[in-house]
Design a protein around this motif. Structure first.
Motif, PDB file in Angstrom:
ATOM      1  N   UNK A 276      72.621  27.477  19.763  1.00  0.00           N
ATOM      2  CA  UNK A 276      71.987  28.556  19.200  1.00  0.00           C
ATOM      3  C   UNK A 276      70.875  28.282  20.067  1.00  0.00           C
ATOM      4  N   UNK A 277      70.897  29.424  21.304  1.00  0.00           N
ATOM      5  CA  UNK A 277      69.766  29.282  22.250  1.00  0.00           C
ATOM      6  C   UNK A 277      70.323  28.111  23.025  1.00  0.00           C
ATOM      7  N   UNK A 278      69.321  27.155  23.316  1.00  0.00           N
ATOM      8  CA  UNK A 278      69.787  25.982  23.989  1.00  0.00           C
ATOM      9  C   UNK A 278      69.963  24.715  23.238  1.00  0.00           C
ATOM     10  N   UNK A 279      70.187  24.879  21.966  1.00  0.00           N
ATOM     11  CA  UNK A 279      70.321  23.818  21.116  1.00  0.00           C
ATOM     12  C   UNK A 279      71.519  23.717  20.460  1.00  0.00           C
ATOM     13  N   UNK A 280      72.239  22.615  20.183  1.00  0.00           N
ATOM     14  CA  UNK A 280      73.495  22.532  19.711  1.00  0.00           C
ATOM     15  C   UNK A 280      73.431  22.382  18.245  1.00  0.00           C
ATOM     16  N   UNK A 281      74.423  23.347  17.555  1.00  0.00           N
ATOM     17  CA  UNK A 281      74.403  23.494  15.969  1.00  0.00           C
ATOM     18  C   UNK A 281      74.744  22.299  15.302  1.00  0.00           C
ATOM     19  N   UNK A 282      75.650  21.292  15.948  1.00  0.00           N
ATOM     20  CA  UNK A 282      76.096  19.941  15.527  1.00  0.00           C
ATOM     21  C   UNK A 282      74.710  19.136  15.361  1.00  0.00           C
ATOM     22  N   UNK A 283      73.531  19.322  16.233  1.00  0.00           N
ATOM     23  CA  UNK A 283      72.437  18.626  15.845  1.00  0.00           C
ATOM     24  C   UNK A 283      71.289  19.167  15.226  1.00  0.00           C
TER      25      UNK A 283
END
Length: 547
Positions: free
Chosen positions: A402-409
């Motif tokens: 999502x953008x530059x972030x991981x959904x798992x995080x």
């Protein structure tokens, strides 16, 4: 009472009840004080009664001040009792809300309801309600019963030390009976609550297995099992009531006996007929004061005894509530300053081990602000992709960015997602309440603008505007109006991502066409995913992905 049960109470239930009791707030701290404030009012009432009767032979004017004192004390006692009950109810409401929130969070966060059958769900409903009497009645009565009788006996000692000694002596068997009765009632309450849990769990399991029951024509066996469980619960409930009535009868006996002893002593002392030398000689007002206060010594203890069963029920429920896993901390609220890009990288989704994956190494890149339609037959995984973003489907392998972030995080981006589905939830309340679910801070004028924008004008004008009442079934709303309600919520929520799950399913062509401009407006300026069977709806998208 079994040693193991006692150990569980000391190690688990009572510490949990003490910790959750802090949710009662200020009302929980003041409720015992209102009961203690009744002590000086009771002493004033007894004093006014004794002095008034003593003054009556001298005429009504002489007794008038004491009659006024009686009236004021009686009024004060009524007001104090009412305020104490209200404070207890407020404290209980706070504790139950905290306990229910904690239990539901634990169940939803860890799947406890699935692991324990109906036991966890029974704890949320019956178990939390069992805390009411403990917090509102028993806890305030416990402090009052420890202090109030001694204060009243001290007041009696001013008039008659011998009568005070009699009252103090009779407190010993009264306390012993309460302890014995409480232990027996506690064990019966525990068994009753376990029987209630078994019945709830059995009923839930049989409802879940209803197709299998009908397929194997096992209705008779299931009915017999439920009947036995219900009869066992009824029998255990009767045992609890029997124990409560027996203990209440024993307590009333000792209370009546002590008052009778004080009455006999005061009467024979006044008549000079005591068969033994007395260290005091009573007059009418002193004897009447002691006799009027004698029942008040046991009033706090009666109140405690009446609420003792509430304590046992709460402790039995606390054993289950405390055993629920600790709720996981809430994920941080996500906020995107602009519509984000969404990218599925080699995503595999498998709901259970050994099952065929819904997706296997699926890739999809969605640009910021792009509208993508997921088109495909039922079972192709359209809804699964949406649920994956909401944290409702498992990510077996791969990654979602999502953008530059991981959904798992991130854990969950539900707070940053506007959602509209084919079966929107309708809660009992007004139309405004239901519109504001997605954006509680919205103003009434914003709610009305959104409602009219999605085509709910007829509901607003014909049913009382935003104050139109809706029940949990959305009575009075057609299928199309429910979808419009869902779209209005999505439009109101300030979110950079919009997910639409079959928003026009089961609608006729005319109704669908009327919703298309509204959907296009809701998707404007957002990264949008639309799961649909409809070619007309898919035509709104800048890109169509066929699954």
């Amino acid at each position: 009472m079994s040693a193991r049960f006692t150990a569980d109470l000391d190690a688990v239930a009572r510490p949990w009840l003490k910790a959750i009791g802090s949710a009662g707030g200020r009302a929980g701290k003041t409720a015992p004080l209102w009961l203690l404030a009744d002590v000086p009012a009771a002493i004033a009432f007894a004093g006014g009664l004794a002095l008034g009767i003593d003054a009556l032979p001298r005429g009504l004017p002489a007794a008038a001040p004491w009659l006024v004192l009686i009236a004021v004390a009686a009024l004060a006692r009524g007001l104090l009792a009412r305020r104490g009950a209200r404070a207890g109810a407020e404290a209980a409401a706070g504790v139950k809300a905290a306990a229910r929130h904690q239990a539901v969070a634990a169940i939803l966060g860890h799947g406890a309801a699935r692991r324990t059958g109906g036991e966890a769900l029974s704890a949320v409903v019956e178990g939390v309600e069992a805390l009411d009497g403990h917090v509102s009645r028993f806890v305030p009565a416990r402090l009052a019963s420890a202090v109030a009788p001694l204060l009243i006996i001290a007041a009696v000692a001013v008039a008659s030390p011998v009568a005070a000694g009699v009252l103090l002596f009779t407190l010993v068997p009264f306390g012993l009976v309460m302890a014995l009765a409480g232990g027996a009632a506690g064990e019966e309450s525990r068994r009753q609550f376990l029987a209630l849990e078994r019945l709830s769990s059995l009923c839930l399991d049989r409802v879940r297995a209803l197709p299998v029951v009908l397929a194997f024509q096992a209705e008779g066996a299931v009915t017999r099992d439920l009947s036995r469980a219900a009869e066992d619960l009824a029998a255990r409930t009767i045992r609890v009531l029997r124990m409560a009535f027996l203990s209440s009868g024993a307590l009333e006996f000792f209370a009546a006996l002590s008052v009778a002893l004080v009455a006999v002593y005061c009467g024979f002392n006044l008549l000079r007929l005591l068969p033994f030398p007395a260290p005091e000689q009573l007059d009418l007002k002193r004897a009447f004061f002691a006799l009027a206060l004698a029942p008040e010594v046991y009033a706090p203890l009666r109140r405690l005894a009446a609420a003792y069963h509430d304590r046992q029920a709460a402790e039995a429920a606390a054993l289950t509530l405390a055993a629920l896993p600790a709720p996981t901390p809430s994920p941080p609220v996500m906020v995107f300053d602009a519509p984000p890009a969404i990218r599925f990288q080699s995503v595999t989704v498998t709901y259970a081990a050994g099952e065929t994956p819904v997706f296997d190494s699926f890739d999809l890149a969605i640009a910021p602000g792009e509208v993508v339609a997921l088109l495909g037959p039922s079972g192709s995984g359209k809804t699964t992709l949406l649920n994956l973003l909401l944290g409702l489907a498992p990510l077996s392998s791969g990654e979602v960015l999502i953008g530059d972030q991981r959904l798992s995080h991130l854990g969950s981006i539900a707070s940053a997602v506007a959602w509209a589905g084919q079966s929107p939830v309708v809660l009992p309340g007004t139309l405004a309440d239901n519109l504001a679910l997605a954006h509680p801070g919205a103003r009434r004028d914003e709610l009305e603008v959104a409602a009219r924008a999605v085509g709910l004008t007829q509901v607003l004008d014909g049913r009382g505007g935003l104050d139109a009442r809706l029940d949990e079934r959305g009575a009075g709303l057609s299928g199309g109006e429910r979808r419009r309600l869902s779209l209005a919520r999505a439009m109101l929520k300030p979110a950079g991502i919009l997910l639409l799950d079959e928003p026009t399913a089961d609608l006729d062509a005319a109704s669908e066409q009327s919703l298309l401009p509204i959907i296009a407006q809701a998707a404007r300026g957002r990264t949008t995913l639309i799961a649909t069977h409809s070619e007309a709806l898919a035509a709104l998208a800048s890109r169509v992905v066929r699954l």
